[in-house]
Design an enzyme around this catalytic site. Structure first.
Site, PDB file in Angstrom:
ATOM      1  N   GLU A  52      71.036  21.849  22.661  1.00  0.00           N
ATOM      2  CA  GLU A  52      72.447  22.105  22.308  1.00  0.00           C
ATOM      3  C   GLU A  52      72.662  21.698  20.848  1.00  0.00           C
ATOM      4  O   GLU A  52      72.168  20.648  20.414  1.00  0.00           O
ATOM      5  CB  GLU A  52      73.359  21.266  23.206  1.00  0.00           C
ATOM      6  CG  GLU A  52      74.837  21.254  22.829  1.00  0.00           C
ATOM      7  CD  GLU A  52      75.653  20.174  23.551  1.00  0.00           C
ATOM      8  OE1 GLU A  52      75.077  19.118  23.915  1.00  0.00           O
ATOM      9  OE2 GLU A  52      76.865  20.405  23.767  1.00  0.00           O
ATOM     10  N   ASN A 115      81.093  25.944  21.088  1.00  0.00           N
ATOM     11  CA  ASN A 115      79.785  25.317  21.298  1.00  0.00           C
ATOM     12  C   ASN A 115      78.978  26.367  22.076  1.00  0.00           C
ATOM     13  O   ASN A 115      79.240  26.576  23.265  1.00  0.00           O
ATOM     14  CB  ASN A 115      79.950  24.012  22.090  1.00  0.00           C
ATOM     15  CG  ASN A 115      78.634  23.255  22.226  1.00  0.00           C
ATOM     16  OD1 ASN A 115      77.556  23.834  22.033  1.00  0.00           O
ATOM     17  ND2 ASN A 115      78.705  21.974  22.550  1.00  0.00           N
ATOM     18  N   LYS A 132      80.258  27.271  25.739  1.00  0.00           N
ATOM     19  CA  LYS A 132      80.448  26.116  26.631  1.00  0.00           C
ATOM     20  C   LYS A 132      81.869  26.062  27.184  1.00  0.00           C
ATOM     21  O   LYS A 132      82.846  26.146  26.425  1.00  0.00           O
ATOM     22  CB  LYS A 132      80.153  24.830  25.860  1.00  0.00           C
ATOM     23  CG  LYS A 132      80.193  23.551  26.682  1.00  0.00           C
ATOM     24  CD  LYS A 132      79.727  22.399  25.811  1.00  0.00           C
ATOM     25  CE  LYS A 132      79.697  21.081  26.559  1.00  0.00           C
ATOM     26  NZ  LYS A 132      79.183  19.982  25.658  1.00  0.00           N
ATOM     27  N   GLU A 151      84.735  17.140  21.165  1.00  0.00           N
ATOM     28  CA  GLU A 151      84.471  18.563  21.416  1.00  0.00           C
ATOM     29  C   GLU A 151      85.759  19.326  21.705  1.00  0.00           C
ATOM     30  O   GLU A 151      85.897  20.488  21.311  1.00  0.00           O
ATOM     31  CB  GLU A 151      83.486  18.719  22.586  1.00  0.00           C
ATOM     32  CG  GLU A 151      82.099  18.167  22.257  1.00  0.00           C
ATOM     33  CD  GLU A 151      81.075  18.552  23.296  1.00  0.00           C
ATOM     34  OE1 GLU A 151      80.544  17.658  23.962  1.00  0.00           O
ATOM     35  OE2 GLU A 151      80.798  19.747  23.441  1.00  0.00           O
ATOM     36  N   CYS A 177      75.149  21.380  28.390  1.00  0.00           N
ATOM     37  CA  CYS A 177      75.427  19.962  28.483  1.00  0.00           C
ATOM     38  C   CYS A 177      76.379  19.539  29.602  1.00  0.00           C
ATOM     39  O   CYS A 177      75.983  19.495  30.755  1.00  0.00           O
ATOM     40  CB  CYS A 177      75.915  19.455  27.131  1.00  0.00           C
ATOM     41  SG  CYS A 177      75.705  17.682  26.993  1.00  0.00           S
ATOM     42  N   ASN A 202      73.358  16.956  24.511  1.00  0.00           N
ATOM     43  CA  ASN A 202      73.443  15.772  23.646  1.00  0.00           C
ATOM     44  C   ASN A 202      74.192  14.723  24.462  1.00  0.00           C
ATOM     45  O   ASN A 202      75.426  14.831  24.593  1.00  0.00           O
ATOM     46  CB  ASN A 202      74.237  16.089  22.368  1.00  0.00           C
ATOM     47  CG  ASN A 202      73.430  16.878  21.355  1.00  0.00           C
ATOM     48  OD1 ASN A 202      72.930  16.332  20.390  1.00  0.00           O
ATOM     49  ND2 ASN A 202      73.295  18.180  21.568  1.00  0.00           N
TER      50      ASN A 202
HETATM   51  N1  ING Z   1      77.740  15.232  26.243  1.00  0.00           N
HETATM   52  C1  ING Z   1      77.877  14.416  27.379  1.00  0.00           C
HETATM   53  C2  ING Z   1      77.395  15.062  28.654  1.00  0.00           C
HETATM   54  O1  ING Z   1      78.118  15.624  29.450  1.00  0.00           O
HETATM   55  C3  ING Z   1      79.238  12.883  28.692  1.00  0.00           C
HETATM   56  C4  ING Z   1      79.242  13.833  27.522  1.00  0.00           C
HETATM   57  C5  ING Z   1      78.336  11.829  28.783  1.00  0.00           C
HETATM   58  C6  ING Z   1      80.126  13.063  29.728  1.00  0.00           C
HETATM   59  C7  ING Z   1      78.320  10.962  29.874  1.00  0.00           C
HETATM   60  C8  ING Z   1      80.139  12.211  30.836  1.00  0.00           C
HETATM   61  C9  ING Z   1      79.233  11.162  30.905  1.00  0.00           C
HETATM   62  O2  ING Z   1      76.194  14.910  28.884  1.00  0.00           O
HETATM   63  C10 ING Z   1      78.084  16.548  26.022  1.00  0.00           C
HETATM   64  N2  ING Z   1      77.813  17.053  24.799  1.00  0.00           N
HETATM   65  O3  ING Z   1      78.629  17.233  26.882  1.00  0.00           O
END
Ligand code: ING
Length: 321
Positions: A52, A115, A132, A151, A177, A202
């Site tokens: 991503e 995205n 996304k 985002e 993601c 990410n």
């Molecule tokens: N990053 C993270 C993901 O969904 C996140 C954001 C992290 C959400 C941990 C919830 C818990 O993996 C992206 N870019 O979506």
């Protein structure tokens, strides 16, 4: 009798990417991707999955107020002059690829930012694009956090749905993601026939919104992917941007998951690392004729509640007094 791979087996390379620091040029990053593309060709890969927002640091981790500075992270052409070498090398090697990138486009007379990700054929032609849908984080600066996830501020919600395409001998779909944490993402793709779902991510170790789960970041990653693969009898390939990128520690865990839910190959580092597996696409069909036979076992007419609820509901029954 052991499962005999069918003639619909394809070899997939999951190209985990280490950090992209702020001072790295797109040319530097493209060179790293080409190195993994060549490794993949050497390994006999038909398809390479890049991550991503692969070309730049994951900039939603910072609050950027200057539009010019923000737009420098976006691609206004795909391929453009800086990404064309990747397309050319892939076509020369005869390897298809998936690439995640920040997309800036003008549609209906207005500038729109997404995205996004693309699927590219072994001839270097763009087969399809996804934008996304599940944008995590916030649409405004969060004070007091070690890093942001903006985002919702920088990207529009994807407007292309969850499409699938006939490619690489099967049916392929994409998500990105945070989409992987929502079962609907996999089900929408499976209902459109996806036998292979590819994505990048990410994912920081630390989640400011729920720090008590930080130690479970890797577990939740693989849990989401394995569940999505098993409950939809699809191959799932998920590729990390890993390591400490501009001070933000991100998980690795790049992996290739079989329709049985088994992780058949995974990364062991937090750097650029190619993970390869031979994937029998017919395995999806065998499972969809058995355990996951939707017409035999699934009862959609009893699921109308799903369509009506917008959140976690309350018990339907009377309270026991
Ligand atoms: N990053 C993270 C993901 O969904 C996140 C954001 C992290 C959400 C941990 C919830 C818990 O993996 C992206 N870019 O979506």
């Amino acid at each position: 009798m052991s499962e005999q791979p069918s003639n619909r087996s394809i070899t997939i390379g999951a190209a985990q990417q280490g950090p992209v620091q702020g001072d790295a040029s797109r040319a530097d990053v493209i060179e790293r991707l080409i190195v993994m593309l060549r490794q993949a060709a050497e390994a006999g890969c038909d398809l390479v999955v890049f991550t991503e927002v692969a070309l730049v640091p994951f900039f939603p981790h910072w609050h950027i107020t200057d539009v010019g500075a923000l737009d420098a992270y976006f691609e206004q052409q795909m391929p453009g002059p800086q990404t064309q070498p990747l397309f050319d090398e892939a076509a020369r090697l005869g390897v298809g690829f998936h690439l995640g990138f920040a997309e800036l486009t003008t549609e209906d007379g207005e500038i729109r930012r997404y995205n996004s990700s693309i699927l590219v054929s072994a001839e270097g032609r763009i087969i399809g694009k996804y934008r996304k849908i599940h944008l995590p984080g916030y649409d405004s600066y969060q004070p007091g956090q070690p890093f942001q996830n903006l985002e919702k501020l920088y990207f529009r919600v994807g407007d292309l749905g969850f499409p699938t395409w006939r490619a690489f001998g099967g049916v392929v779909g994409m998500m990105i993601c945070n989409d992987r944490r929502w079962p609907e993402s996999y089900r929408m793709l499976a209902l459109r026939g996806a036998e292979l779902i590819v994505m990048g991510y990410n994912t920081p170790v630390h989640n400011p919104a729920n720090p008590s789960s930080d130690h479970l970041a890797g577990f939740h990653n693989h849990l989401s992917l394995a569940a999505g693969a098993y409950q939809n009898a699809a191959w799932v390939v998920a590729v990390a941007k890993a390591g400490i990128e501009e001070g933000v520690e991100q998980i690795g865990g790049t992996c290739i998951v079989a329709p049985t839910g088994q992780i058949v190959a995974q990364a062991t580092t937090l750097e650029d690392e190619l993970v390869v597996a031979r994937c029998d696409l017919d395995l999806t069909q065998r499972l969809r004729q058995a355990t996951l036979n939707f017409s035999a076992h699934r009862r959609i007419e009893h699921y109308e509640l799903i369509a009506r609820r917008t959140g976690f509901g309350t018990p339907d029954g009377e309270d026991e007094d």
